[in-house]
Design a protein around this motif. Sequence first.
Motif, mmCIF file in Angstrom:
data_model
loop_
_atom_site.group_PDB
_atom_site.id
_atom_site.type_symbol
_atom_site.label_atom_id
_atom_site.label_comp_id
_atom_site.label_asym_id
_atom_site.label_seq_id
_atom_site.Cartn_x
_atom_site.Cartn_y
_atom_site.Cartn_z
ATOM 1 N N HIS A 1 42.297 48.492 41.700
ATOM 2 C CA HIS A 1 43.086 47.308 41.373
ATOM 3 C C HIS A 1 44.026 47.584 40.195
ATOM 4 C CE1 HIS A 1 44.082 43.085 40.939
ATOM 5 N NE2 HIS A 1 43.709 43.131 39.677
ATOM 6 N N HIS A 2 43.504 48.218 39.148
ATOM 7 C CA HIS A 2 44.334 48.544 37.984
ATOM 8 C C HIS A 2 45.431 49.538 38.350
ATOM 9 C CE1 HIS A 2 42.247 46.269 34.926
ATOM 10 N NE2 HIS A 2 41.092 46.709 35.368
ATOM 11 N N LEU B 1 48.131 47.612 40.143
ATOM 12 C CA LEU B 1 48.914 46.802 39.207
ATOM 13 C C LEU B 1 49.889 47.665 38.409
ATOM 14 C CD1 LEU B 1 46.422 44.164 37.762
ATOM 15 C CD2 LEU B 1 48.461 43.757 39.120
#
Length: 80
Positions: free
Chosen positions: A31-32, A35
Amino acid sequence: MLVNFLIKAPNETVNTLNKQMDLQDELKRQHHAALKYRFRRFAATKVGLTSAFLAGVTVQAGKNESGFVRKYGWLVKLFA
């Protein structure tokens, strides 16, 4: 039976929890990473749009006969 109850059953629970935590950590990492990629892409897009806009303004400044545009045209060329 006692060995199974005292050693193997708790160990299986610990292994299951470890797998769940590893899965959560990997999902957070992905997820990071996604992003960060989106932010970089957004920033690059904004920089590209700004650069194209300034290039267009510079071209128009060269074509325009206005004294104001000619006066500050060097500043636009500096940013382009």
